[in-house]
Write a protein that holds these residues in place. Structure first.
Motif, PDB file in Angstrom:
ATOM      1  N   GLY A   1       0.820  -1.212   0.000  1.00  0.00           N
ATOM      2  CA  GLY A   1       0.000   0.000   0.000  1.00  0.00           C
ATOM      3  C   GLY A   1       0.850   1.256   0.000  1.00  0.00           C
ATOM      4  N   ARG A   2       1.885   1.268   0.828  1.00  0.00           N
ATOM      5  CA  ARG A   2       2.785   2.433   0.872  1.00  0.00           C
ATOM      6  C   ARG A   2       3.493   2.614  -0.466  1.00  0.00           C
ATOM      7  NH1 ARG A   2       3.801   0.177   5.959  1.00  0.00           N
ATOM      8  NH2 ARG A   2       5.706  -0.808   5.195  1.00  0.00           N
ATOM      9  N   SER A   3       3.918   1.523  -1.057  1.00  0.00           N
ATOM     10  CA  SER A   3       4.620   1.580  -2.334  1.00  0.00           C
ATOM     11  C   SER A   3       3.720   2.136  -3.435  1.00  0.00           C
ATOM     12  CB  SER A   3       5.113   0.178  -2.711  1.00  0.00           C
ATOM     13  OG  SER A   3       5.678   0.176  -3.993  1.00  0.00           O
ATOM     14  N   GLU A   4       2.476   1.653  -3.469  1.00  0.00           N
ATOM     15  CA  GLU A   4       1.527   2.125  -4.479  1.00  0.00           C
ATOM     16  C   GLU A   4       1.225   3.607  -4.285  1.00  0.00           C
ATOM     17  OE1 GLU A   4       0.093   0.477  -7.140  1.00  0.00           O
ATOM     18  OE2 GLU A   4       1.535  -1.092  -6.676  1.00  0.00           O
ATOM     19  N   GLN A   5       1.073   4.028  -3.044  1.00  0.00           N
ATOM     20  CA  GLN A   5       0.794   5.430  -2.760  1.00  0.00           C
ATOM     21  C   GLN A   5       1.965   6.309  -3.184  1.00  0.00           C
ATOM     22  OE1 GLN A   5       0.158   6.387   1.382  1.00  0.00           O
ATOM     23  NE2 GLN A   5      -1.206   8.059   0.833  1.00  0.00           N
ATOM     24  N   LYS A   6       3.172   5.874  -2.881  1.00  0.00           N
ATOM     25  CA  LYS A   6       4.371   6.630  -3.260  1.00  0.00           C
ATOM     26  C   LYS A   6       4.485   6.721  -4.780  1.00  0.00           C
ATOM     27  CE  LYS A   6       9.343   6.826  -2.504  1.00  0.00           C
ATOM     28  NZ  LYS A   6      10.506   6.199  -1.879  1.00  0.00           N
ATOM     29  N   GLU A   7       4.221   5.615  -5.467  1.00  0.00           N
ATOM     30  CA  GLU A   7       4.302   5.604  -6.929  1.00  0.00           C
ATOM     31  C   GLU A   7       3.269   6.554  -7.537  1.00  0.00           C
ATOM     32  OE1 GLU A   7       4.282   2.437 -10.653  1.00  0.00           O
ATOM     33  OE2 GLU A   7       3.853   1.716  -8.641  1.00  0.00           O
ATOM     34  N   LEU A   8       2.057   6.551  -6.996  1.00  0.00           N
ATOM     35  CA  LEU A   8       1.022   7.453  -7.487  1.00  0.00           C
ATOM     36  C   LEU A   8       1.444   8.901  -7.288  1.00  0.00           C
ATOM     37  CD1 LEU A   8      -1.777   8.032  -8.628  1.00  0.00           C
ATOM     38  CD2 LEU A   8      -2.686   7.779  -6.303  1.00  0.00           C
ATOM     39  N   GLY A   9       2.013   9.210  -6.125  1.00  0.00           N
ATOM     40  CA  GLY A   9       2.495  10.566  -5.869  1.00  0.00           C
ATOM     41  C   GLY A   9       3.555  10.987  -6.863  1.00  0.00           C
ATOM     42  N   SER A  10       4.442  10.076  -7.202  1.00  0.00           N
ATOM     43  CA  SER A  10       5.496  10.378  -8.181  1.00  0.00           C
ATOM     44  C   SER A  10       4.905  10.660  -9.554  1.00  0.00           C
ATOM     45  CB  SER A  10       6.479   9.211  -8.280  1.00  0.00           C
ATOM     46  OG  SER A  10       7.173   9.057  -7.069  1.00  0.00           O
ATOM     47  N   TYR A  11       3.903   9.865  -9.961  1.00  0.00           N
ATOM     48  CA  TYR A  11       3.256  10.088 -11.257  1.00  0.00           C
ATOM     49  C   TYR A  11       2.520  11.425 -11.284  1.00  0.00           C
ATOM     50  CZ  TYR A  11       4.199   5.374 -13.005  1.00  0.00           C
ATOM     51  OH  TYR A  11       4.807   4.237 -13.451  1.00  0.00           O
ATOM     52  N   LEU A  12       1.844  11.748 -10.187  1.00  0.00           N
ATOM     53  CA  LEU A  12       1.124  13.019 -10.132  1.00  0.00           C
ATOM     54  C   LEU A  12       2.084  14.202 -10.171  1.00  0.00           C
ATOM     55  CD1 LEU A  12      -1.656  12.191  -7.519  1.00  0.00           C
ATOM     56  CD2 LEU A  12      -1.921  12.503  -9.995  1.00  0.00           C
ATOM     57  N   GLN A  13       3.209  14.078  -9.497  1.00  0.00           N
ATOM     58  CA  GLN A  13       4.216  15.133  -9.515  1.00  0.00           C
ATOM     59  C   GLN A  13       4.762  15.318 -10.931  1.00  0.00           C
ATOM     60  OE1 GLN A  13       7.678  14.358  -7.107  1.00  0.00           O
ATOM     61  NE2 GLN A  13       8.269  16.496  -7.062  1.00  0.00           N
ATOM     62  N   LEU A  14       5.043  14.233 -11.610  1.00  0.00           N
ATOM     63  CA  LEU A  14       5.558  14.305 -12.985  1.00  0.00           C
ATOM     64  C   LEU A  14       4.513  14.930 -13.913  1.00  0.00           C
ATOM     65  CD1 LEU A  14       7.861  13.577 -14.929  1.00  0.00           C
ATOM     66  CD2 LEU A  14       6.776  11.340 -15.219  1.00  0.00           C
ATOM     67  N   LEU A  15       3.256  14.535 -13.754  1.00  0.00           N
ATOM     68  CA  LEU A  15       2.186  15.097 -14.569  1.00  0.00           C
ATOM     69  C   LEU A  15       2.073  16.597 -14.338  1.00  0.00           C
ATOM     70  CD1 LEU A  15      -0.290  14.833 -16.423  1.00  0.00           C
ATOM     71  CD2 LEU A  15      -1.634  14.281 -14.392  1.00  0.00           C
TER      72      LEU A  15
END
Length: 69
Positions: free
Chosen positions: A43-57
């Motif tokens: 769950g933490r990994s998925e949340q971190k990955e989503l945050g990274s994608y949103l930051q890049l977007l």
């Protein structure tokens, strides 16, 4: 092999065993402590990955905005 030993020594085998236990309903065989640990980490990994994608977007969107003088 004990539950903890297979987790510590062969993670892939452990995951396969746990999946099989879940499919067959062998609740007493489940390594609950490690399953909870892995689910929380996932769950933490998925949340971190989503945050990274949103930051890049956001960075790409900001780069496309016109700059007014």
């Amino acid at each position: 092999m004990t539950k903890a030993t297979s987790y510590d020594q062969d993670f892939l085998l452990w995951t396969q065993q746990q999946a099989e236990y879940l499919k067959k309903g062998y609740w007493a065989e489940l390594d609950v402590e490690h399953l909870v640990e892995e689910l929380e980490a996932l769950g933490r990994s998925e949340q971190k990955e989503l945050g990274s994608y949103l930051q890049l977007l956001l960075m790409h969107l900001l780069a496309q905005m016109p700059v007014s003088a």
